[in-house]
Each structure stands twice: as structure tokens, then as C-alpha cells.
Design a protein around this motif. Structure first.
Motif, PDB file in Angstrom:
ATOM      1  N   GLU A 305      20.544 -31.544   7.777  1.00  0.00           N
ATOM      2  CA  GLU A 305      19.634 -30.917   6.699  1.00  0.00           C
ATOM      3  C   GLU A 305      18.531 -32.068   6.671  1.00  0.00           C
ATOM      4  N   MET A 306      18.690 -33.416   7.190  1.00  0.00           N
ATOM      5  CA  MET A 306      17.573 -34.332   7.234  1.00  0.00           C
ATOM      6  C   MET A 306      16.322 -33.917   8.218  1.00  0.00           C
ATOM      7  N   GLU A 307      16.865 -33.516   9.227  1.00  0.00           N
ATOM      8  CA  GLU A 307      15.800 -32.818  10.187  1.00  0.00           C
ATOM      9  C   GLU A 307      15.229 -31.647   9.821  1.00  0.00           C
ATOM     10  N   ARG A 308      15.743 -30.806   9.078  1.00  0.00           N
ATOM     11  CA  ARG A 308      15.161 -29.686   8.738  1.00  0.00           C
ATOM     12  C   ARG A 308      14.312 -29.805   7.433  1.00  0.00           C
ATOM     13  N   TYR A 309      14.702 -30.500   6.589  1.00  0.00           N
ATOM     14  CA  TYR A 309      13.940 -30.606   5.360  1.00  0.00           C
ATOM     15  C   TYR A 309      13.292 -32.145   5.019  1.00  0.00           C
ATOM     16  N   GLY A 310      13.475 -33.168   5.664  1.00  0.00           N
ATOM     17  CA  GLY A 310      12.660 -34.388   5.722  1.00  0.00           C
ATOM     18  C   GLY A 310      12.673 -34.714   4.015  1.00  0.00           C
ATOM     19  N   ALA A 311      11.537 -35.031   3.629  1.00  0.00           N
ATOM     20  CA  ALA A 311      11.056 -35.528   2.241  1.00  0.00           C
ATOM     21  C   ALA A 311      11.424 -34.387   1.302  1.00  0.00           C
ATOM     22  N   GLY A 312      11.706 -33.148   1.573  1.00  0.00           N
ATOM     23  CA  GLY A 312      12.093 -32.076   0.736  1.00  0.00           C
ATOM     24  C   GLY A 312      13.522 -31.722   0.566  1.00  0.00           C
ATOM     25  N   LEU A 313      14.509 -32.747   1.030  1.00  0.00           N
ATOM     26  CA  LEU A 313      15.919 -32.291   0.981  1.00  0.00           C
ATOM     27  C   LEU A 313      16.536 -32.321  -0.367  1.00  0.00           C
ATOM     28  N   GLY A 314      16.019 -33.392  -1.207  1.00  0.00           N
ATOM     29  CA  GLY A 314      16.554 -33.376  -2.590  1.00  0.00           C
ATOM     30  C   GLY A 314      16.147 -31.983  -3.229  1.00  0.00           C
ATOM     31  N   THR A 315      14.910 -31.619  -3.236  1.00  0.00           N
ATOM     32  CA  THR A 315      14.472 -30.588  -3.755  1.00  0.00           C
ATOM     33  C   THR A 315      15.313 -29.147  -3.339  1.00  0.00           C
ATOM     34  N   PHE A 316      15.412 -28.922  -1.928  1.00  0.00           N
ATOM     35  CA  PHE A 316      16.346 -27.901  -1.600  1.00  0.00           C
ATOM     36  C   PHE A 316      17.454 -27.869  -2.102  1.00  0.00           C
ATOM     37  N   ALA A 317      18.020 -29.193  -2.228  1.00  0.00           N
ATOM     38  CA  ALA A 317      19.463 -29.169  -2.627  1.00  0.00           C
ATOM     39  C   ALA A 317      19.746 -28.864  -4.039  1.00  0.00           C
ATOM     40  N   ILE A 318      18.590 -29.223  -4.772  1.00  0.00           N
ATOM     41  CA  ILE A 318      18.577 -28.960  -6.257  1.00  0.00           C
ATOM     42  C   ILE A 318      18.694 -27.318  -6.399  1.00  0.00           C
ATOM     43  N   LEU A 319      17.830 -26.806  -5.575  1.00  0.00           N
ATOM     44  CA  LEU A 319      17.566 -25.506  -5.696  1.00  0.00           C
ATOM     45  C   LEU A 319      18.771 -24.593  -5.228  1.00  0.00           C
ATOM     46  N   SER A 320      19.509 -25.155  -4.379  1.00  0.00           N
ATOM     47  CA  SER A 320      20.965 -24.565  -4.023  1.00  0.00           C
ATOM     48  C   SER A 320      21.884 -24.532  -5.002  1.00  0.00           C
ATOM     49  N   TYR A 321      21.838 -25.492  -5.732  1.00  0.00           N
ATOM     50  CA  TYR A 321      22.592 -25.435  -7.076  1.00  0.00           C
ATOM     51  C   TYR A 321      22.251 -24.816  -8.074  1.00  0.00           C
ATOM     52  N   THR A 322      20.861 -24.510  -8.398  1.00  0.00           N
ATOM     53  CA  THR A 322      20.301 -23.886  -9.509  1.00  0.00           C
ATOM     54  C   THR A 322      19.918 -22.669  -9.621  1.00  0.00           C
ATOM     55  N   LEU A 323      19.504 -22.157  -8.395  1.00  0.00           N
ATOM     56  CA  LEU A 323      19.213 -20.610  -8.064  1.00  0.00           C
ATOM     57  C   LEU A 323      20.500 -19.880  -8.300  1.00  0.00           C
ATOM     58  N   PRO A 324      20.205 -18.745  -8.663  1.00  0.00           N
ATOM     59  CA  PRO A 324      21.520 -17.924  -8.633  1.00  0.00           C
ATOM     60  C   PRO A 324      22.653 -17.782  -7.460  1.00  0.00           C
ATOM     61  N   GLY A 325      23.684 -18.019  -7.617  1.00  0.00           N
ATOM     62  CA  GLY A 325      24.694 -17.978  -6.462  1.00  0.00           C
ATOM     63  C   GLY A 325      25.671 -19.335  -6.689  1.00  0.00           C
ATOM     64  N   MET A 326      26.272 -19.237  -5.572  1.00  0.00           N
ATOM     65  CA  MET A 326      27.319 -20.456  -5.329  1.00  0.00           C
ATOM     66  C   MET A 326      26.941 -21.520  -4.519  1.00  0.00           C
ATOM     67  N   PRO A 327      27.024 -22.788  -4.693  1.00  0.00           N
ATOM     68  CA  PRO A 327      26.507 -23.971  -3.782  1.00  0.00           C
ATOM     69  C   PRO A 327      27.698 -24.356  -2.922  1.00  0.00           C
ATOM     70  N   MET A 328      27.494 -24.669  -1.891  1.00  0.00           N
ATOM     71  CA  MET A 328      28.556 -25.282  -0.923  1.00  0.00           C
ATOM     72  C   MET A 328      27.947 -26.469  -0.403  1.00  0.00           C
ATOM     73  N   MET A 329      28.896 -27.482   0.174  1.00  0.00           N
ATOM     74  CA  MET A 329      28.607 -28.686   0.956  1.00  0.00           C
ATOM     75  C   MET A 329      29.395 -28.810   2.191  1.00  0.00           C
ATOM     76  N   TYR A 330      28.877 -29.292   3.043  1.00  0.00           N
ATOM     77  CA  TYR A 330      29.759 -29.502   4.523  1.00  0.00           C
ATOM     78  C   TYR A 330      30.119 -30.871   4.616  1.00  0.00           C
ATOM     79  N   THR A 331      31.055 -31.173   5.556  1.00  0.00           N
ATOM     80  CA  THR A 331      31.460 -32.527   5.924  1.00  0.00           C
ATOM     81  C   THR A 331      30.397 -33.554   5.935  1.00  0.00           C
ATOM     82  N   GLY A 332      30.372 -34.515   5.183  1.00  0.00           N
ATOM     83  CA  GLY A 332      29.562 -35.676   5.454  1.00  0.00           C
ATOM     84  C   GLY A 332      28.437 -35.633   4.696  1.00  0.00           C
ATOM     85  N   GLN A 333      28.099 -34.520   3.965  1.00  0.00           N
ATOM     86  CA  GLN A 333      26.745 -33.974   3.293  1.00  0.00           C
ATOM     87  C   GLN A 333      26.588 -35.037   2.275  1.00  0.00           C
TER      88      GLN A 333
END
Length: 457
Positions: A305-333
Motif C-alpha cells: 500500500e505504501m508503493e501504490r499510495y505513497g503520501a496518500g495512504l492515510g487518505t485512502f485508508a480513511i476512505l476505506s473505513y468511511t465510505l459505504p462497506g466493510m473495511p479490511m486489514m491485512y497482516t502487518g498493515q
């Protein structure tokens, strides 16, 4: 880490009334749940069920609710990829891979998880078996064949053979295997690999039988509306992942895409809401999508996720929790583990789970999901409102439930943006800044990748 904890602004005004009810029966415990995908082979120094069992109290404290175990079955040796093979080449559907422990270890793991209030789902592979599964010789009629009568390896998966669901025997055998783990190990459901490759009518046949045993949670690795009508509780938000990746590429922070020579059409924050509108039309009312910034496929094959999102990682992570749906985490995240795991061999690197800023960040996101009914996936009175701003890089929206509001404003870009709402603006009266605890204040500008979350007190 400060860039991971800021607040939001937006895109396009519209009101979307969330579906009134789930498309299929859903366990109550999934309503505000966070899923954690556990890689048994690579996730702990012990690399087995016993090792992961030691981590369960930590995962409980982290705030996850559902532990998804990657496939636990013995792995076929014929045509094996790499030293240890793919988890998804199942040799025996009713056994535990000795690499990970014993059947008793699994039962103890599930029991311990249940004692902590956690649920456990297994990753099951119903589309194909390993090349030396007993069914290959004992029941060759279970398998799809080519014109010459040879078993078929789908895609480039040369270590597996595809099953034939036109054969009633295949269906009966797989149904027996799926019931087995619920009845014998008390698991709480399944994540079903490449679910779109198995006939929809099989899922509609078998899943009610599983739910007759206990309320199970069924997650489809697919993005197919038909699977959500009378079968699965949730599917993958693959299309949203693609939008996230494209936005990151457009902003020049998707280092993986640049390294691999991948390209995307210019994509901005407004594309998130365009997708939500399309899904509202395509999917049955109540369909739930699992949001993510990483998982085992992305981590190993598409970059961390660091390679794909760089400085935007925190933003995309927050959206994954606050947009409609269920959030998931992966080992080490949860500790910012920036390493793509090897898939077919034992990776020499395992995460260090010492708590850090990433841990605090995800603890707060998990608590946000758990405590705010506006983010409940089974919220019959919920509403989502999007807000237009003058910048296409801003995503601004509110999600509501009776007595509860969560408002998000995010700059999905590398330049500061003026926060101006030409139409309706969010009402922040009586709200607080979730990450600081201070009173909610509307900023004049959002800094690059700044993300604000405001909640009802």
C-alpha cells in the motif's frame, strides 16, 4: 504520521439513501465489523496457528472483529509452484495443512477467538482443486474437461484443475466440505476464492444450507451483482480499489504503477462517487462491498500500500473505513509493514508488531467504525450526502444515522485546495474533530492529502 490524521473535502453534491436491508440474511455481528486477513505462513515467527493464536489478544485490542484465515488445507505436491506451493491448490478439503498445525490446533484457535469475542472465517477454494487432490483419481467426473477429455487448469494456474458444477456429485462433495468446518470446528463463515467462477445457482443452493447450521458470514472474492441477490453477504470492492490506484497514479504517487509501466486514465476524487452511483443501480438493495488498501493479492502481486499510495495512504485508508462497506486489514498493515510477502515459499521477513503510529491510526479507525452507527452496513435509516466543491480532487460527504453523523473531507491531491462549496456545505454544528478531539472547524484550505473526519459528540 501527521498526514495520516487530517480531515476532508470534496466532490459533487447528491443524496444517496442507503439500502433498506441486506440482500441476504446477515449476522448482527457484521454490522460494524472490521475484517483482518491473517497470513499464517508469513505473519508470525512461528508461522502457524499456534503463533497466530498468541496474537489474538493484540488483534482484539486493535479493534478487529473477524479473523480471515488464508487457506488452511494441505497443499498439492503435483505441479507445485515454488517450494511450499500455493495455498489455493487444495489437496484435501477436510484436513489441516501440517505446515500450520493440526485439526485440534484449529479448533483451539477458533475457541480462543470466540472467547475474545472474535469471529473466524476460512478462505475456501471451490472453483478448483490441487492437481493431486484425491478427487482427481477417485472422482474424475467432478472435473471440467477440454475437447480431448483432459482436466483443465484455469488461467495460468498450472497447479490446479477446474471443477465441473454441472455434475451433482461435485456439488454434493463441496457442500459436504463446506458444512464440515462449520459443524466440526465452529467457524463463522467463508471467504470464497474467485467466487464468480462458480455458478451462481450453486452458491444459492449451498449457502442457505450453511446458514441452517449457524448464522454465517459469506464473503465473495468477486465483484458480481448476481452473487449478492440470494447468496453472499459481501463482495470485494475491486472497482473501488481500481479507482484508488488510478487517483494515486494521476497524482504521481503510485510508484508501483510507474515502476511496472502501468498507466491509468486521468482519475480524480469525483470518480469515487460516480462508482457508488453505478453500484447503487447495478447491485441489489443492501449489497455490501469490502473496502481495502491492501490484501494478500495486492501485497504480493501489485505492490504494498505504501508503493501504490505513497503520501496518500492515510487518505485512502480513511476512505476505506468511511465510505459505504466493510473495511479490511491485512497482516502487518497495522504496523506499516512495507514488504511484499513471497507467495510460494517461506518469506524470511515477518512483521514486527511493536505498536507505532500506524497502530494508533488503525486503532482509531477501527474504533470509529465500531462506535458510529452512521457507518453501520445494516443501517436501514442511513443516508449518504456528497458535497460539491470547486476542486475535482476533493471528496466531501456525510453519512448519517438517527442521532449520529460522520462527515469526511479529503484532498486527494498533491496541491493545497481552497475549500469552497458552491451549493450545500456540511453542517459541523456540535461536531468534533475525530482525530484531535477538538471542536469541528471548517478550514479555508485543505493541504495535500489532508483528511478531516468530524463526528457527532
Amino acid at each position: 504520521m501527521k498526514s495520516l490524521r487530517k480531515i476532508i473535502a470534496g466532490a459533487l453534491f447528491a443524496a444517496l439513501v442507503l439500502p433498506a436491508a441486506a440482500a441476504v440474511p446477515a449476522p448482527d455481528w457484521m454490522s460494524n465489523a472490521v475484517i483482518y486477513e491473517a497470513n499464517l505462513r508469513q505473519g508470525t515467527t512461528e508461522r502457524n496457528l499456534k503463533g497466530l493464536q498468541k496474537e489474538l489478544p493484540r488483534l482484539k485490542d486493535l479493534g478487529v472483529d473477524i479473523i480471515w484465515l488464508m487457506p488452511i488445507h494441505p497443499i498439492s505436491e503435483k505441479n507445485r509452484k515454488g517450494e511450499l506451493g500455493s495455498y489455493y491448490a487444495v489437496q484435501d478439503y477436510k484436513a489441516v495443512n501440517p505446515e500450520f498445525g493440526t485439526f485440534e490446533d484449529l479448533k483451539e484457535f477458533v475457541s480462543t477467538a470466540h472467547g475474545l469475542g472474535l469471529k473466524v472465517i476460512l478462505d475456501e477454494v471451490c472453483n478448483h482443486t490441487g492437481a493431486d487432490n484425491a478427487w482427481v483419481t477417485e472422482h474424475p467426473e467432478y472435473y471440467a474437461k477440454d475437447a480431448d477429455g483432459n482436466m483443465i487448469s484455469p488461467f495460468d494456474w498450472t497447479d490446479v484443475y477446474k471443477l465441473d458444477y454441472t455434475n451433482p456429485g461435485t456439488r454434493a462433495a463441496m457442500t459436504d466440505a463446506l458444512k464440515f468446518w462449520i459443524e466440526e470446528a465452529d467457524i463463522d463463515g467463508y471467504r470464497c476464492d474467485v467466487a464468480m467462477e462458480v455458478p451462481v445457482d450453486y452458491w444459492e443452493e449451498v449457502i442457505p444450507q450453511l446458514r441452517a447450521i449457524k448464522p454465517v458470514f459469506m464473503l465473495a472474492e468477486a465483484s458480481e451483482p448476481a452473487l449478492m441477490v440470494n447468496a453472499f453477504n459481501a463482495d470485494y470492492a475491486w472497482p473501488m480499489k481500481d479507482v484508488f490506484n488510478a487517483i494515486a497514479f494521476t497524482q504521481g504517487v503510485n510508484e508501483y504503477a510507474k515502476r511496472e509501466g502501468k498507466t491509468y486514465e486521468p482519475t480524480y476524487a469525483t470518480a469515487i462517487f460516480d462508482l457508488l452511483k453505478r453500484q447503487e443501480k447495478e447491485y441489489p438493495a443492501g449489497a455490501i462491498h469490502m473496502n481495502m488498501v491492501t490484501n494478500h493479492d495486492l501485497n504480493s502481486w501489485e505492490g504494498t500500500e505504501m508503493e501504490r499510495y505513497g503520501a496518500g495512504l492515510g487518505t485512502f485508508a480513511i476512505l476505506s473505513y468511511t465510505l459505504p462497506g466493510m473495511p479490511m486489514m491485512y497482516t502487518g498493515q497495522e504496523v506499516g509493514f512495507n514488504h511484499p510477502f513471497e507467495f510460494f515459499v517461506q518469506d524470511p521477513v515477518t512483521p514486527d508488531y511493536t505498536s507505532n503510529d500506524f497502530t494508533t491510526f488503525y486503532e482509531m479507525l477501527n474504533a470509529l467504525k465500531a462506535t458510529h452507527q452512521a457507518l453501520n452496513v445494516n443501517n436501514p435509516e442511513g443516508e449518504m450526502v456528497q458535497y460539491t466543491t470547486i476542486s475535482p480532487n476533493v471528496a466531501a460527504f456525510s453519512r448519517t444515522a438517527p442521532g449520529d453523523v460522520v462527515t469526511v473531507m479529503a484532498n486527494l491531491g498533491n496541491e493545497p485546495v481552497q475549500l469552497t462549496f458552491p451549493d450545500l456545505a456540511p453542517n459541523l454544528d456540535g461536531m468534533i474533530n475525530y482525530f484531535t478531539g477538538g471542536p469541528a472547524e471548517m478550514p479555508d484550505y485543505l493541504q495535500p492529502w489532508q483528511t478531516l473526519v468530524f463526528v457527532t459528540q
